[in-house]
Design a protein around this motif. Sequence first.
Motif, PDB file in Angstrom:
ATOM      1  N   GLU A  77     -42.912  28.756   3.201  1.00 29.82           N
ATOM      2  CA  GLU A  77     -43.196  27.401   2.661  1.00 29.82           C
ATOM      3  C   GLU A  77     -42.487  26.445   3.046  1.00 29.82           C
ATOM      4  O   GLU A  77     -41.546  26.579   3.251  1.00 29.82           O
ATOM      5  CB  GLU A  77     -43.254  28.081   1.180  1.00 29.82           C
ATOM      6  CG  GLU A  77     -43.128  26.705   0.770  1.00 29.82           C
ATOM      7  CD  GLU A  77     -42.853  26.517  -1.126  1.00 29.82           C
ATOM      8  OE1 GLU A  77     -42.109  25.552  -2.266  1.00 29.82           O
ATOM      9  OE2 GLU A  77     -41.999  27.835  -1.432  1.00 29.82           O
ATOM     10  N   CYS A  78     -43.396  25.445   3.152  1.00 34.61           N
ATOM     11  CA  CYS A  78     -42.066  24.377   3.459  1.00 34.61           C
ATOM     12  C   CYS A  78     -42.033  23.319   2.447  1.00 34.61           C
ATOM     13  O   CYS A  78     -42.953  23.078   1.079  1.00 34.61           O
ATOM     14  CB  CYS A  78     -43.426  23.329   4.433  1.00 34.61           C
ATOM     15  SG  CYS A  78     -42.543  21.421   4.636  1.00 34.61           S
ATOM     16  N   VAL A  79     -40.564  23.265   2.722  1.00 36.19           N
ATOM     17  CA  VAL A  79     -40.076  22.564   1.561  1.00 36.19           C
ATOM     18  C   VAL A  79     -39.722  21.267   1.143  1.00 36.19           C
ATOM     19  O   VAL A  79     -39.576  20.674   0.539  1.00 36.19           O
ATOM     20  CB  VAL A  79     -39.183  23.579   0.674  1.00 36.19           C
ATOM     21  CG1 VAL A  79     -39.270  24.768   0.486  1.00 36.19           C
ATOM     22  CG2 VAL A  79     -37.917  23.311   1.599  1.00 36.19           C
ATOM     23  N   GLY A  80     -40.001  20.156   2.944  1.00 34.12           N
ATOM     24  CA  GLY A  80     -39.548  19.031   2.604  1.00 34.12           C
ATOM     25  C   GLY A  80     -38.986  19.321   4.164  1.00 34.12           C
ATOM     26  O   GLY A  80     -38.363  20.045   4.957  1.00 34.12           O
ATOM     27  N   GLY A  81     -37.828  18.139   3.454  1.00 31.80           N
ATOM     28  CA  GLY A  81     -37.142  17.735   4.875  1.00 31.80           C
ATOM     29  C   GLY A  81     -35.351  17.604   4.111  1.00 31.80           C
ATOM     30  O   GLY A  81     -35.373  17.975   3.168  1.00 31.80           O
ATOM     31  N   GLY A  82     -35.132  16.483   4.608  1.00 34.02           N
ATOM     32  CA  GLY A  82     -33.019  16.932   4.421  1.00 34.02           C
ATOM     33  C   GLY A  82     -33.123  16.252   2.804  1.00 34.02           C
ATOM     34  O   GLY A  82     -32.191  17.301   1.997  1.00 34.02           O
ATOM     35  N   SER A  83     -33.656  15.218   2.174  1.00 36.36           N
ATOM     36  CA  SER A  83     -33.286  14.436   0.659  1.00 36.36           C
ATOM     37  C   SER A  83     -33.791  16.105  -0.339  1.00 36.36           C
ATOM     38  O   SER A  83     -34.079  15.906  -1.472  1.00 36.36           O
ATOM     39  CB  SER A  83     -33.691  13.503   0.459  1.00 36.36           C
ATOM     40  OG  SER A  83     -34.098  12.986   1.424  1.00 36.36           O
ATOM     41  N   ASP A  84     -34.857  16.744   0.807  1.00 42.92           N
ATOM     42  CA  ASP A  84     -35.958  17.607  -0.347  1.00 42.92           C
ATOM     43  C   ASP A  84     -34.518  18.916  -0.440  1.00 42.92           C
ATOM     44  O   ASP A  84     -34.506  19.080  -2.088  1.00 42.92           O
ATOM     45  CB  ASP A  84     -37.601  17.889   0.735  1.00 42.92           C
ATOM     46  CG  ASP A  84     -38.234  17.029   0.423  1.00 42.92           C
ATOM     47  OD1 ASP A  84     -37.954  16.112  -0.847  1.00 42.92           O
ATOM     48  OD2 ASP A  84     -38.347  16.651   1.330  1.00 42.92           O
ATOM     49  N   VAL A  85     -34.377  18.864   0.079  1.00 47.43           N
ATOM     50  CA  VAL A  85     -33.191  20.763   0.613  1.00 47.43           C
ATOM     51  C   VAL A  85     -31.831  20.489  -0.418  1.00 47.43           C
ATOM     52  O   VAL A  85     -32.049  20.504  -1.157  1.00 47.43           O
ATOM     53  CB  VAL A  85     -32.857  20.416   1.742  1.00 47.43           C
ATOM     54  CG1 VAL A  85     -31.806  21.634   2.208  1.00 47.43           C
ATOM     55  CG2 VAL A  85     -34.216  21.621   2.656  1.00 47.43           C
ATOM     56  N   GLU A  86     -31.449  19.201  -0.279  1.00 48.82           N
ATOM     57  CA  GLU A  86     -30.414  19.033  -1.099  1.00 48.82           C
ATOM     58  C   GLU A  86     -30.953  18.210  -2.446  1.00 48.82           C
ATOM     59  O   GLU A  86     -30.119  19.086  -3.339  1.00 48.82           O
ATOM     60  CB  GLU A  86     -30.132  16.725  -1.005  1.00 48.82           C
ATOM     61  CG  GLU A  86     -28.868  16.519  -1.241  1.00 48.82           C
ATOM     62  CD  GLU A  86     -28.314  15.226  -0.674  1.00 48.82           C
ATOM     63  OE1 GLU A  86     -26.611  14.923  -0.828  1.00 48.82           O
ATOM     64  OE2 GLU A  86     -29.209  14.147  -1.231  1.00 48.82           O
ATOM     65  N   GLY A  87     -32.094  18.060  -2.895  1.00 52.16           N
ATOM     66  CA  GLY A  87     -32.381  18.048  -4.786  1.00 52.16           C
ATOM     67  C   GLY A  87     -32.642  19.492  -4.910  1.00 52.16           C
ATOM     68  O   GLY A  87     -32.286  19.536  -6.325  1.00 52.16           O
ATOM     69  N   LEU A  88     -33.223  19.954  -4.272  1.00 48.79           N
ATOM     70  CA  LEU A  88     -33.103  22.176  -4.066  1.00 48.79           C
ATOM     71  C   LEU A  88     -31.586  22.481  -4.817  1.00 48.79           C
ATOM     72  O   LEU A  88     -31.760  22.977  -5.405  1.00 48.79           O
ATOM     73  CB  LEU A  88     -34.257  22.238  -3.454  1.00 48.79           C
ATOM     74  CG  LEU A  88     -35.377  22.008  -3.343  1.00 48.79           C
ATOM     75  CD1 LEU A  88     -35.903  22.736  -2.334  1.00 48.79           C
ATOM     76  CD2 LEU A  88     -35.930  22.487  -4.456  1.00 48.79           C
ATOM     77  N   HIS A  89     -30.890  21.994  -3.540  1.00 54.37           N
ATOM     78  CA  HIS A  89     -29.340  22.279  -4.339  1.00 54.37           C
ATOM     79  C   HIS A  89     -29.078  21.896  -5.386  1.00 54.37           C
ATOM     80  O   HIS A  89     -28.690  22.830  -5.831  1.00 54.37           O
ATOM     81  CB  HIS A  89     -28.740  22.257  -2.950  1.00 54.37           C
ATOM     82  CG  HIS A  89     -27.501  22.200  -2.666  1.00 54.37           C
ATOM     83  ND1 HIS A  89     -26.428  23.771  -3.075  1.00 54.37           N
ATOM     84  CD2 HIS A  89     -25.787  21.426  -3.042  1.00 54.37           C
ATOM     85  CE1 HIS A  89     -25.485  23.901  -2.905  1.00 54.37           C
ATOM     86  NE2 HIS A  89     -25.000  22.094  -3.026  1.00 54.37           N
TER      87      HIS A  89
END
Length: 105
Positions: A77-89
């Motif tokens: 599953e693609c969760v997006g880019g850098g800001s998306d990963v930061e938001g999930l974190h």
Amino acid sequence: MAEFVKAQIKNGKVVVFLKPPCPYCVLAKDVLSKYKFKAGHLELIDISTRSDMDSIQDYLQQITGARTVPRVFIGEECVGGGSDVEGLHHSGKLEGMLQAIGCLQ
């Protein structure tokens, strides 16, 4: 091209397609570096040196809806880019997603 990308994206693994100077790529790497991955379960793929870089980005756009890097895949599953990963974190969801695919120590 599609074969190359598909061969990298596997269940149980986190794959990041990136270009080193990109600030969002650095952000994604920094966030992921906070987690202890099992050996071989985090793959950072630098596409900037590849002759087929444009084709890879075109294919990533087809399968994820965006051509920009980084493109971060947790399992298949693609969760997006850098800001998306930061938001999930920051929301606490990232750790659960990583645990769900069994890639953490």
